[in-house]
Scaffold this active site. Structure first.
Site, PDB file in Angstrom:
ATOM      1  N   ASN A   1      -6.897  -0.117   3.227  1.00  0.00           N
ATOM      2  CA  ASN A   1      -6.033  -0.405   2.381  1.00  0.00           C
ATOM      3  C   ASN A   1      -5.078  -1.557   2.722  1.00  0.00           C
ATOM      4  O   ASN A   1      -5.597  -2.010   3.949  1.00  0.00           O
ATOM      5  CB  ASN A   1      -5.144   0.864   2.164  1.00  0.00           C
ATOM      6  CG  ASN A   1      -3.941   0.808   0.829  1.00  0.00           C
ATOM      7  OD1 ASN A   1      -4.625   0.184  -0.283  1.00  0.00           O
ATOM      8  ND2 ASN A   1      -2.637   0.724   1.183  1.00  0.00           N
ATOM      9  N   LYS A   2      -4.182  -2.118   2.158  1.00  0.00           N
ATOM     10  CA  LYS A   2      -3.361  -3.135   2.406  1.00  0.00           C
ATOM     11  C   LYS A   2      -3.139  -3.298   3.878  1.00  0.00           C
ATOM     12  O   LYS A   2      -2.738  -1.974   4.567  1.00  0.00           O
ATOM     13  CB  LYS A   2      -2.253  -3.280   1.685  1.00  0.00           C
ATOM     14  CG  LYS A   2      -1.587  -4.507   1.845  1.00  0.00           C
ATOM     15  CD  LYS A   2      -2.064  -5.885   1.742  1.00  0.00           C
ATOM     16  CE  LYS A   2      -2.842  -6.159   0.530  1.00  0.00           C
ATOM     17  NZ  LYS A   2      -3.735  -7.265   0.787  1.00  0.00           N
TER      18      LYS A   2
ATOM     19  N   ASP B   1      -8.357   0.857  -1.126  1.00  0.00           N
ATOM     20  CA  ASP B   1      -9.363  -0.008  -1.793  1.00  0.00           C
ATOM     21  C   ASP B   1     -10.737   0.521  -1.593  1.00  0.00           C
ATOM     22  O   ASP B   1     -11.609   0.398  -2.392  1.00  0.00           O
ATOM     23  CB  ASP B   1      -9.059  -1.498  -1.059  1.00  0.00           C
ATOM     24  CG  ASP B   1      -7.945  -2.032  -1.633  1.00  0.00           C
ATOM     25  OD1 ASP B   1      -6.975  -1.619  -1.213  1.00  0.00           O
ATOM     26  OD2 ASP B   1      -8.079  -2.885  -2.473  1.00  0.00           O
TER      27      ASP B   1
ATOM     28  N   ARG C   1      -4.920  -7.854  -9.379  1.00  0.00           N
ATOM     29  CA  ARG C   1      -5.167  -7.345  -8.082  1.00  0.00           C
ATOM     30  C   ARG C   1      -4.938  -5.513  -8.081  1.00  0.00           C
ATOM     31  O   ARG C   1      -4.557  -5.060  -9.056  1.00  0.00           O
ATOM     32  CB  ARG C   1      -4.342  -7.860  -7.091  1.00  0.00           C
ATOM     33  CG  ARG C   1      -2.817  -8.035  -7.530  1.00  0.00           C
ATOM     34  CD  ARG C   1      -1.878  -7.761  -6.326  1.00  0.00           C
ATOM     35  NE  ARG C   1      -1.961  -6.518  -5.751  1.00  0.00           N
ATOM     36  CZ  ARG C   1      -1.413  -5.427  -6.258  1.00  0.00           C
ATOM     37  NH1 ARG C   1      -0.603  -5.211  -7.362  1.00  0.00           N
ATOM     38  NH2 ARG C   1      -1.433  -4.398  -5.505  1.00  0.00           N
ATOM     39  N   GLY C   2      -5.360  -5.298  -6.987  1.00  0.00           N
ATOM     40  CA  GLY C   2      -5.263  -3.573  -6.979  1.00  0.00           C
ATOM     41  C   GLY C   2      -6.535  -3.148  -7.313  1.00  0.00           C
ATOM     42  O   GLY C   2      -7.226  -3.485  -8.070  1.00  0.00           O
ATOM     43  N   ALA C   3      -7.140  -1.986  -6.698  1.00  0.00           N
ATOM     44  CA  ALA C   3      -8.502  -1.708  -6.659  1.00  0.00           C
ATOM     45  C   ALA C   3      -8.850  -1.272  -8.084  1.00  0.00           C
ATOM     46  O   ALA C   3      -9.950  -1.675  -8.746  1.00  0.00           O
ATOM     47  CB  ALA C   3      -8.786  -0.707  -5.575  1.00  0.00           C
TER      48      ALA C   3
ATOM     49  N   GLN D   1       3.597  -7.789  -1.990  1.00  0.00           N
ATOM     50  CA  GLN D   1       3.143  -6.901  -2.877  1.00  0.00           C
ATOM     51  C   GLN D   1       4.226  -5.577  -3.292  1.00  0.00           C
ATOM     52  O   GLN D   1       4.652  -5.268  -4.331  1.00  0.00           O
ATOM     53  CB  GLN D   1       1.869  -6.132  -3.064  1.00  0.00           C
ATOM     54  CG  GLN D   1       0.641  -7.116  -3.336  1.00  0.00           C
ATOM     55  CD  GLN D   1       0.258  -7.840  -1.917  1.00  0.00           C
ATOM     56  OE1 GLN D   1       0.946  -8.219  -0.793  1.00  0.00           O
ATOM     57  NE2 GLN D   1      -1.005  -8.094  -1.918  1.00  0.00           N
TER      58      GLN D   1
ATOM     59  N   ARG E   1     -14.033 -10.733  -4.386  1.00  0.00           N
ATOM     60  CA  ARG E   1     -13.104 -10.223  -3.498  1.00  0.00           C
ATOM     61  C   ARG E   1     -14.071  -9.027  -2.580  1.00  0.00           C
ATOM     62  O   ARG E   1     -14.813  -8.385  -3.475  1.00  0.00           O
ATOM     63  CB  ARG E   1     -11.789  -9.857  -3.714  1.00  0.00           C
ATOM     64  CG  ARG E   1     -10.927 -10.821  -3.995  1.00  0.00           C
ATOM     65  CD  ARG E   1      -9.367 -10.124  -4.459  1.00  0.00           C
ATOM     66  NE  ARG E   1      -8.835  -9.808  -2.954  1.00  0.00           N
ATOM     67  CZ  ARG E   1      -7.527  -9.015  -2.962  1.00  0.00           C
ATOM     68  NH1 ARG E   1      -7.179  -8.607  -4.203  1.00  0.00           N
ATOM     69  NH2 ARG E   1      -7.205  -8.626  -1.992  1.00  0.00           N
TER      70      ARG E   1
END
Ligand SMILES: CSC[C@@H](O)[C@@H](O)C(=O)COP(=O)(O)O
Length: 320
Positions: A236-237, A226, A44-46, A185, A82
């Site tokens: 973003n998150k 992201d 995960r994570g851009a 996270q 995603r």
């Protein structure tokens, strides 16, 4: 240690669902396994997703070398695994553009994307540390959200790379990691990385962030993205927007650190971005739930965007 890499014909990732309890490496041999790892947030994570997308196409190119139709379907599934981080589809498309040259050319392109992300992380760490020192003076207290460390990139990370660099320069007074509901996270991954780096920190529940800022306990918010839109809106998150509002109210900088591979000038604003809905199951205990995975911070709440090539002073009217 690299979060994701190509090792002996397969994709190897650190399984982020197992952390902080266990440091486990997963070997992914098929596109199906890779997509499952992306969707479960094992990877995960851009920036890491961009590399995963490219390595995924390298896997597909080997398996479906003689079946262009099946190859096309596999690539589309990777791109769509995603929807929100622009890096995933971008990494997959970039690798897929080399298909006419054969599977080895696809793999070389994936390696190039991996290496560019490693270089970008290092550049952002220096550029971001300089900017934070300029904006906040020596030894600021920072609040970060989600996980933007080496786990979210390949090594080093984006916003957390800046935190690490400030620590290395002995110019950091404290870090608060926002826990990042519902998958934690911040509490699980950021805290694990900061501990490994020897950086003292505290975890706060997400809703405490704006209050801690109001009470004067935070000098700047620093987080990742992201997708960054043409007008400077930052995806973003989920929870980032609340921290931006808190920072605005407290009069402290809200700084976004992301590689150029996350800047998407083809998307005019956050209103045009599909926000992933991860379903209720990650949240439900006693009632039904709505679970958007990301939010949009409007550009007028952003102080600056730091990439590997530039500082965009959004507060001074600059745009990506
Ligand atoms: C350097 S990572 C930047 C963002 O990708 C990160 O903050 C984030 O929102 C990740 O979301 P996730 O759902 O964990 O993939």
């Amino acid at each position: 240690m690299r979060t994701i890499d190509w090792v002996d014909g397969a994709v190897e990732i650190i399984d982020q669902t197992a952390l902080p309890g266990e440091l486990r490496v997963l070997r992914l041999h098929t596109v199906g396994e890779l997509i499952a790892a992306i969707q479960s947030l094992a990877v995960r994570g851009a920036p890491a997703l961009g590399v995963a997308g490219a390595f995924g196409v390298a896997l597909a190119a080997r398996v479906h070398a003689d079946d262009p139709a099946a190859l096309g379907v596999a690539i589309r599934k990777i791109e769509e695994a995603r929807p929100t981080a622009v890096n995933l589809a971008r990494g997959a498309r970039r690798a897929a553009a080399r298909l006419p040259l054969g599977p080895e050319a696809v793999l070389s392109e994936a390696y190039a994307i991996r290496d560019e992300e490693i270089a970008a992380s290092k550049a952002m760490a220096f550029r971001g540390a300089d900017l934070i020192t300029e904006l906040c003076g020596a030894r600021p207290r920072l609040l970060t959200h989600c996980n933007t460390g080496g786990l979210a990139a390949v090594t080093v990370g984006t916003a957390l790379g800046v935190v690490g660099e400030l620590h290395r320069r002995e110019r950091l007074a404290g870090v608060i990691a926002s826990e990042t509901r519902p998958l934690l996270q911040g509490a699980r991954l950021t805290s694990w990385e900061l501990t490994r780096w020897g950086i003292e920190h505290r975890v706060a529940v997400d809703s405490a962030g704006p209050f801690l800022m109001a009470r004067g306990e935070v000098d700047a918010v620093i987080l990742g993205a992201d997708r960054i839109c043409a007008n400077g809106d930052v995806i973003n998150k989920v929870g980032s927007y609340s921290h931006a509002l808190g920072a605005h109210r407290a009069g402290i900088p809200f700084v976004v650190v992301a590689p150029e591979s996350t800047v998407d000038v083809d998307t005019p604003s956050g209103a045009h971005v599909e926000i992933e809905d991860r379903g209720a199951a990650e949240v439900t205990a006693w009632s039904d739930a709505v679970n958007p995975a990301f939010d949009i911070t409007p550009h007028d709440l952003v102080t600056a965007i730091v990439t590997d090539r530039r500082v965009i002073r959004v507060d001074q009217g600059e745009r990506p």
